[in-house]
Design an enzyme around this catalytic site. Sequence first.
Site, PDB file in Angstrom:
ATOM      1  N   SER A 174      43.122   9.867  38.917  1.00 46.99           N
ATOM      2  CA  SER A 174      42.231   9.247  39.892  1.00 46.99           C
ATOM      3  C   SER A 174      43.056   8.556  40.990  1.00 46.99           C
ATOM      4  CB  SER A 174      41.260   8.296  39.178  1.00 46.99           C
ATOM      5  OG  SER A 174      40.186   7.950  40.007  1.00 46.99           O
ATOM      6  N   HIS A 219      37.601  13.648  40.588  1.00 45.32           N
ATOM      7  CA  HIS A 219      36.265  13.581  39.972  1.00 45.32           C
ATOM      8  C   HIS A 219      35.264  14.457  40.734  1.00 45.32           C
ATOM      9  CE1 HIS A 219      38.141  10.433  37.744  1.00 45.32           C
ATOM     10  NE2 HIS A 219      38.197   9.608  38.772  1.00 45.32           N
TER      11      HIS A 219
END
Length: 246
Positions: free
Chosen positions: A134, A170
């Site tokens: 991330s 994501h």
Amino acid sequence: MPADAPTIVASSGGYVPGRRTELEFGPIVHHAVELAGVSGRAPRLGYLGTAAGDQRWAIAERYEAARVAGYELNPLLLFTMPNVDDVEGFLLGQDVVWVDGGSVVNLLAVWRAHGLDQVFRRVWEAGVVLAGVSAGSICWHTSGTTDSFGPELRAVHDGLGLVPYANGVHYDSEERRRPLVHELVAAGELGTTYCTDDGVGLVYRGTELAGAVTERRGQAAYVVTRGADGTAVEERIEPVPLRGAR
């Protein structure tokens, strides 16, 4: 032992539920360690939780994950001050550096305050494998999308730029990620953008993408570019399933 070329593993994964612990390192972390070429000793895994403020409970969970994996975990803390005298020497002594998720905007600001933007380039060039999830994926790129500023996703443009591309994380699990990448690429605000579904990692050797890997079958990576007509063009990149992929 340094990798045979500057290497980055930029992912939307890396953790799996633990059998006896809260979590364990997933196949993506193990793949990053394999790329470091360690043999004859426990791999040294540098860990940075800067993006979440160096939370001690999170570090404790990673210690447990490292114990299960047979790794030596070495956290670098920057709150409230660096926990080592020589940050660059510390990072150069690792086989892999794993950067956790959180606020990529805050992470980049803190890193720059401590000169880590320059340090990481030297560490990468020395052959330490740089990896993360991330925020720990976006940081190695030029730019990307983030919720660091608030619930509405926005672009971030001050990544370290070790690889000359933007990054989307994501991609499958947060509904605004894909359309925002398309909007920003079509508008020319983001250049070529490599994106990952949850559980997928991008592997860069030098400044070029060498391929994608996955710890979750059926997931994918993508590259989004601006077409001649000014629209975003998305191409799917099929990742290689890693050992232990589910």
